[in-house]
Each structure stands twice: as C-alpha cells, then as structure tokens.
Design a protein around this motif. Structure first.
Motif, PDB file in Angstrom:
ATOM      1  N   ASN A 102       0.796  -1.222   0.000  1.00 61.96           N
ATOM      2  CA  ASN A 102       0.000   0.000   0.000  1.00 61.96           C
ATOM      3  C   ASN A 102       0.829   1.273   0.000  1.00 61.96           C
ATOM      4  N   LEU A 103       2.128   1.117   0.144  1.00 60.45           N
ATOM      5  CA  LEU A 103       2.963   2.294   0.313  1.00 60.45           C
ATOM      6  C   LEU A 103       3.888   2.488  -0.878  1.00 60.45           C
ATOM      7  N   THR A 104       4.175   3.742  -1.157  1.00 60.49           N
ATOM      8  CA  THR A 104       5.204   4.022  -2.157  1.00 60.49           C
ATOM      9  C   THR A 104       6.457   4.448  -1.428  1.00 60.49           C
ATOM     10  N   MET A 105       7.575   4.424  -2.123  1.00 58.69           N
ATOM     11  CA  MET A 105       8.830   4.854  -1.523  1.00 58.69           C
ATOM     12  C   MET A 105       8.726   6.281  -0.997  1.00 58.69           C
ATOM     13  N   GLU A 106       8.048   7.153  -1.785  1.00 58.94           N
ATOM     14  CA  GLU A 106       7.931   8.556  -1.365  1.00 58.94           C
ATOM     15  C   GLU A 106       7.153   8.647  -0.062  1.00 58.94           C
ATOM     16  N   ASN A 107       6.081   7.849   0.012  1.00 59.40           N
ATOM     17  CA  ASN A 107       5.318   7.765   1.254  1.00 59.40           C
ATOM     18  C   ASN A 107       6.234   7.464   2.429  1.00 59.40           C
ATOM     19  N   ILE A 108       6.969   6.385   2.242  1.00 55.40           N
ATOM     20  CA  ILE A 108       7.797   5.889   3.345  1.00 55.40           C
ATOM     21  C   ILE A 108       8.800   6.956   3.762  1.00 55.40           C
TER      22      ILE A 108
END
Lengths: 345, 506
Positions: free
Chosen positions: B228-234
């Motif tokens: 559910n997550l993108t690298m940018e999110n993380i």
C-alpha cells in the motif's frame, strides 16, 4: 596406507598447534628447556635426583596458586587476596589443631569454609557490586591477613603435633613429607588438582563461560551467561587452591605462621602471565600456567644453585615476567602485520 | 486469541536526558517480514532491545503468543520465548571459536562434559544450511566483519527462534551475501517464523518485506502493508518535515589547496588513497560500514602505521608517524568514539580543553599558567557555545552533542588547518546535530579544511561541498554536491573489488 597414517599424525600435531594459547606455551617451554640446560652447565648437581624432586616440590604450590590466579585472570579480573588466603588457611587450620579443638580433617573442612567465604565475597563484590577487582580483592586481602593474625591472638601457633601427634603426622606426610610412587605427595596434589581444574576450564560449561566473560562480557550477558555466578565460581576456585596451599604450608612448617603466603598473589600472577594467560581476560590455558610456574621454580632453584643471592633472584624473576609478556606482544603484533600484508594480495 | 505473535502496546522508555520511546505500538504476525523503519535515533533499536531483553521498559504492555508478559524480559527469558536478535554492533567473544560462540550460554553437555564434537557438527549444519562457508572451529576474531555477522545470524537461528530480529543485518555485507541472506529470510518466513527487519537501505525492502512500521523521534508513525505504500510515502513519513532545516548550508569561497594525500596505503583497509582538500570546503567521506573510512582517518592522523604514501600540507611534504606530528602540522582529529578516544571523561571540561594545548599554556618550567588556561577555555567554550554550568564539571556529565563540541574546541584552541571529524553526529539528538553542522560551517568560513566521515547519507549530501566515496578500503568515486544523489553514492559505495575481477575475467 603409510601416507594416511602420516596424515593422521600431522593432523594431530596440527591440532595441538592450533589449540589456543599453545603458541606461547611452546615459546616459553623452549625457554624453560634452555634455562634447565644453562643451570645444568653451571652446576651439574642441578640434575641430581634429590634436587629434581625438591624442585618439583617447590613448584607444586606455585602451580596451585598459579591455577587460582589464571582462573580469575581469564575472567578479566584479578585476585590479590590469594596470598592472604594462604596465610589464613595455614593459621586457622594450625590453630584448630594445635589448641586441640579438632583433629586435622574437621579442621581442614572448617578452614576450607572460611576460605571459600572469602572467594565468594570477592566474586560477589566484583560481579554483583561492580567493584573494581583490584580494590575489592585488596580489601579482602587485608581482611584475610587480619583474620590470620587474630585467630591465635597475634601469635604464631604451637606445633600442630601437640594434641594429635598421630593424625598431625599423617597430615604432614599427606601434604608435604610423604612420597607416593617415588614423588612427594605435594607434587601429586598439584597434579591431581591441575587435572581437575584443567578439565573444568577446558571441557565444561562453566569453563566456557569463564572464557566468554573475560572475552566479551556484554556478548556473554546477551547470550544468557550468568556473569555473577561465573565470576564467583572463578574466585571460588581461586580461594580453594589458595586454601590447599595453606594446608601444604602448615604441613611443611608443622605450625601456623602469620605471614605465610605473603606475596603469593604476585607469584601467581607471574606464573600465569609467563605461561601466556592474558591479564585482559579471555585468553590463556592452564598448561601455560604449568610452564610459567616451572620457569619461576627453575629460576629460583637454579639461581640458588648457581650461588646467586635472594636479591639477584628477585631481579631476574622480575625481568623474566616483563620479558615474557613483551615477547608475546611483539610476536603477536608481528603476526598481525603479516596477516594484513597477506590479506592485501 | 489474536492473530499476532507479538504485540507491544504503549511502550515507553527513557534514558538519562532522552525520551527514547514515547508510547509506541508494534505488532507482528507469524510468518511475515516486518520492516521497522526510521532515521537514526528514531528508537527502532531501543524497541527491539526491549523485546529481546537487553533493555527493560518503563511503561507499556507486551503480549507474546497472545499472552501478556508481565515483568521484564531478560536475555534468557527472551531466548526461551523464541526471540533472537542479531545486533547491529557485533556481540561476539572474539577469542572463542565460531561453534563456541553459536552455543554460548546453552552449551551441549554430556555428563557435565562439553560435547565439543556435537556442537561443532551442529554448527556446521547450521552454517551449511545458511550456505556460509566458515569452519566451526575458526576463531571469531580472525574472521572478517561480514563473516562475523553471518556467524551472528547462525547463532540466532541455532536457537530455533520463532521471532527473529535483524538490526541492520546487511550494512556490512556484499551484494552476493545480501542475496543469500534474503533467500534465507524467505525460507525462514515460509517456515512460519516472524522476522523484524530494521534497515536504512530502503531499496532492499521490496525484495522481502510484507509490512512496514515507521517510527520517528521515538514515536509510532504508521503501520501498513508494504504494497500500500510508495517509496515517497515511506521516506516522507520517516523524515517528517524537518529535513530542510536540518542541513544549514553556507556558501563560502574555496581557497588554495591545503592538504593533499597521495597513494596512501595502510594495512588492508586503506589502499591507494589519494585526494585533495582546499581551504574553506567540507569534504564528506561516504561509504558503508567497514569501508575503511575510520581506518583512513586514523592512518592520516598517524595513529595507525602507514605502509606507503605521501602527505602534502600547503605543498610541503610532511611526515606523520604519530599523532603529535599531525597536531604540530595543524591537522587534528575528532575521533569516532568520543568516550573512548576523544575525551578524558573523568576529567573536567577545562582539563580536557587544556590537555592538547599544555605546550602553549605552560611556562618554561612546565607549570600551568592558570590565567592563560582560563582565557583559552573561556574563549573556546563561548566560541562553540558549549552548554554547561561551568568549565569545572566533568566532561562525562555533558550531553553527546556538547561532548563533541568539547572535542572540537580542544583542538581549535590552537591554530589548526585541517580538521577531521570521524562520525561527528553518531548517537546525538537532532538539535545537537545541527549545532555540529553549524560548527563545521563555522570552521569552513574560517578557511579551515574540514574532512568528515559519516554513515548517514543525507548528512553527507546535506553538509559537504564535495564527497568522496569509499568501498573496501579504496576510493571508488568523487562527487560534487550538484551531481550527487543517494543512489549515486550507494552505487559507488558498493563497487566491491569482486565485481571488477569478474569484469576483467569476462
């Protein structure tokens, strides 16, 4: 077929060479042989059977206290109370016997109890209360010497033969004067305890933990090793050996002397360190302590035979202690550099 | 019954002066790989250390296998519960053999006697299963760091742990070893074990991670499926908002060349190092753990012996065989381990600052001139705004950041031309870090050449004017601020020699 046998042989040899701490044992062992040859050349009587058995009997108590100190040093600590515990053991056992309170065996048991109490105190103070071992054992060293002085009201005891002539004679023979299979009993006692404690150190869980605590106390703790128990055990072994040496001293003199064992803690450090036990912990084997104690004994005895006064003997022993550690450090750093160079290519 | 194998609720832990964990929640299911993410000092290590019994919690509840675990977890009870941790800092008895380390604390005994053969065989089996080529009787101290780490993993697995915590397991490993580790992790997961995986290397996550928990400044931020997550999110969740203010950059003109190192060799970890340093610039030395950065600074400063190489200071060749030579030439080092190498923690701040400068403040009879000393100490402490009640308090009582300042202050009380910082911000909080950056900028503006090593890539990127990347004891790349990215640095930092060899042979 033949090559196979050869292989097996080299493997055994290799395995002995690979054993940890063997390097220094071999270096110092060769030094010991050279010493023996030199002393033999100066005075051929050095090799007389009378002197050899006598020499071995001199080495025996040094070996025992050496084992004591080695155990503690391998945990990364030091035991300065060894000499005083020897004195305490001598005085308590001699007082109990010379005053007619007890025959030798119960007297020995009571004495052992007191000595182990000192050992346990050392271990507790160092591991649990986190006192620096130098300070903690300096304290117990003074206390034990005080006990040695107070048990007989600040006097050396009378002869232990006074009340139990027969039993006391057996005691004296058992620990010092008697011979079994051509060797003095003292030597046998040292050999037996050496084997027991060598087994304990190299073949049992406790032994392994003793090395681990000395090598990396944090890693040992995180691996679930009980640091406090392990340290206490090492100090108990130390006190036990010192107690036995106290009996030997008592048997030798036939009475209790308050200054018995003075300076033994340092002889013990010398025997351990000459034999390759690291004062930083984690390193050393008891075979090394045998060599170390032997070097000490051979030097004392050989120099005496060569006619050197006590002062000269002290100076030589001191120089040897420093030299043996120095050689070890130089050899080790040389090896390290070699390894680095090798790794590069 | 819950679906979780471990649940930690509202865990709080404080260390003197720092609130390391502030009501953190964490949970993991059986048979999953959970990434625990956050910047350095976010509290990840502290959290897993509580779970593995290294630290004790101040507050909070822990449920293991659905049962509440009251009281503290100890290393022994953690092992009984099937929790094993592979520590970031290697924790091995270097004098003991591999097998002895693997079985440390739970040796196999037969009638009181250590069953050496069995332990060796058992260790060989575990190492074999992990495809690690190490003989169980090797002394651990003789192994390379990466191999030691493999042994540490083998040790954790040998207890048949159900919950396995890996704190930065890949930081010292080569690519090939990382691949091997990942296949091991997958196998373990398929066996139903839970793995808590702490790493800074975000690009690794996609290969193994199922879920992600993110922490920041000792607080829980979020927990979600990785899909559910993108690298940018993380990344944005990890760093929060502060990233812009974190690196105060100062522009100043670059002067003439002051330091030039040519073909420096020192042992295995410093090989053929050449670089230049100019007045008024900050050069960052990047690299993975064990890349030889610390060793390089040590050789440069004359702590470790050099095998070959030349050092030029303002175009004059200088011989540096011991730290004193370096100091006399105006090169100073603020070492990595402040408590061990940088400060006499038992002495006062005043004594620490005076220590390397006694030649200046003593008269001909070697008596300390108290007035001069006070002047020097006052100037130094005010210049770097060291926070302390007075200069007679012991150096140990200061916070990490202030200790670091004392280390620098003591060197800068004399005229230095080159200042080397080895991991200057390790283990200090964010505010103190900024002060260290300001300090470095201050030095740069004074026309001093600053060289610093760091394991934190954002820091290298944020503060240095130029960066040198090291790998395996060699310089593998040099980058300007404009062209540098984390990816580029990492690419250089992982240029191991093995790859070069395979290219040559191909």
């Amino acid at each position: 077929m033949e090559t196979q046998v050869n292989n097996k042989k080299t493997n055994l040899l290799k395995r002995i060479m690979m054993t940890r701490g063997m390097g220094q044992v071999i270096t110092v062992g060769s030094g010991l042989i050279v010493l023996c040859i030199v002393f033999g050349m100066i005075n051929p009587n050095f090799y007389s059977s009378a002197n050899v058995t006598n020499l071995l009997r001199q080495i025996a108590p040094i070996l025992l206290i050496g084992v004591a100190q080695s155990y503690v040093l391998i945990t990364g600590n030091i035991d300065l109370s060894i000499g005083s515990v020897v004195g305490m053991s001598t005085m308590i056992s001699a007082t109990l016997m010379s005053k007619g309170y007890m025959s030798p065996i119960p007297a020995m048991l009571i004495t052992l109890l007191f000595c182990l109490l000192i050992g346990a105190t050392n271990g507790y103070l160092v591991a649990k209360c986190k006192l620096p071992p130098f300070i903690a054992t300096l304290g117990t060293m003074t206390i034990a010497r005080g006990i040695a002085q107070i048990v007989n009201n600040n006097y050396n005891t009378d002869s232990i033969m006074k009340f139990f002539p027969e039993e006391a004679q057996t005691f004296k023979n058992f620990f010092y004067y008697g011979k079994t299979a051509g060797l003095y009993n003292t030597i046998w006692i040292a050999i037996v305890f050496w084997f027991i404690f060598n087994f304990l150190l190299s073949k049992t869980r406790t032994g392994r933990h003793i090395y681990a605590v000395g090598s990396n106390i944090e890693a040992a703790r995180l691996s679930g090793v009980n640091i406090v128990y392990t340290t206490i055990k090492a100090y108990l072994v130390s006190a036990f050996c010192a107690c036995i040496v106290g009996f030997i001293t008592c048997a030798t003199v036939g009475q209790g002397t308050m200054d018995a064992g003075t300076g033994y803690e340092m002889y013990a450090v010398a025997a351990s360190v000459i034999g390759g036990v690291s004062t930083l912990g984690g390193q050393g084997i008891l075979l090394g302590t045998v060599i170390g104690a032997s070097v000490w004994g051979v030097l004392q005895n050989g120099l005496q035979f060569a006619g050197a006064p006590v002062a000269i003997r002290n100076i030589v022993v001191g120089v040897i202690v420093v030299m043996s550690v120095l050689v070890d450090i130089v050899v080790r750093s040389g090896r390290r550099r070699k390894k680095n160079v090798l790794a590069k290519y | 019954m819950t679906e979780y194998i471990v649940e930690m609720k509202q865990i709080t832990k404080s260390f003197p002066g720092v609130l390391a964990l502030d009501h953190v929640d964490f949970s993991i299911k059986p048979g999953e790989v959970m990434a625990l993410l956050g910047e350095n000092g976010a509290g990840k290590s502290t959290l897993v250390k509580i779970l593995s019994g290294v630290h004790t919690r101040d507050e909070g509840e822990i449920y293991i296998y659905g049962k509440e675990h009251k009281g503290d977890i100890t290393p022994v009870s953690a092992r009984e519960l099937g929790i094993a941790i592979i520590h970031q800092e290697l924790n091995m008895c270097s004098h003991l053999s591999v097998a002895e380390n693997i079985f440390l604390g739970r040796e196999i005994c037969k009638s009181g006697r250590l069953a050496k053969k069995e332990m060796n065989n058992e260790s060989a089996k575990i190492l074999d299963r992990l495809k690690i080529d190490i003989h169980p009787e090797t002394i651990v101290g003789n192994l390379a760091i990466s191999k030691q780490q493999m042994v540490e993993i083998a040790k954790a697995l040998s207890t048949d742990a159900k919950i396995l915590i890996m704190d930065e397991p890949t930081s010292a490993l080569t690519n090939k070893e990382i691949k091997e580790l990942f296949s091991i992790i997958r196998t373990l997961r398929d066996e139903g074990r839970s793995i808590i995986y702490i790493s800074h290397r975000l690009e690794e996550l996609q290969h193994i991670v199922d879920r992600v928990t993110i922490m920041r400044d000792g607080k829980f931020v979020l927990c979600d499926d990785f899909a559910n997550l993108t690298m940018e999110n993380i990344i944005s969740n990890m760093v929060g908002r502060e990233i812009k203010e974190k690196f105060p950059r100062v522009q100043c003109p670059i002067g003439k060349k002051i330091l030039s190192v040519k073909n420096l060799n020192a042992g295995r970890m410093v090989r053929d190092i050449s670089f230049d340093l100019y007045e008024g610039e900050i050069v960052g030395i990047a690299g993975l753990m064990g890349a030889g950065r610390t060793e390089m600074t040590r050789a440069l400063f004359g702590i470790d012996p050099k095998d070959s190489g030349e050092i030029f200071l303002e175009d004059k060749e200088v011989k540096i065989n011991k730290p004193l030579d370096a100091i006399n030439n105006g090169i100073v080092l603020a070492p990595e381990d402040r408590k061990k190498d940088g400060l006499c923690t038992g002495l006062s701040v005043r004594d620490n600052i005076a220590l390397p400068n006694l030649d200046i403040i003593c008269n001909k009879l070697s008596v300390v001139n108290h007035k001069k000393e006070t002047e020097m100490v006052d100037e130094a402490t005010s210049k770097f705004s060291i926070k302390m009640p007075n200069s007679d308090v012991s150096a140990a009582s200061l916070s990490g950041g202030n200790q670091q300042k004392v280390v620098v202050a003591k060197w800068l009380a004399r005229d230095s031309k080159v200042v080397i910082f080895d991991e200057p911000t390790r283990g200090i909080d964010v505010a103190a870090k900024v002060e260290i950056y300001n300090l470095m900028n201050q030095l740069k503006q004074q026309g001093i050449g600053v060289l610093f090593t760091s394991s934190e890539m954002p820091e290298i990127l944020g503060i240095s004017d130029r960066m040198i990347v090291m790998c395996d004891g060699r310089i593998t790349g040099e980058l300007n601020t404009a062209e540098a990215t984390q990816n580029k640095i990492l690419e250089y930092a992982t240029r191991f020699e093995k790859k070069l060899e395979s290219e040559q042979s191909a």
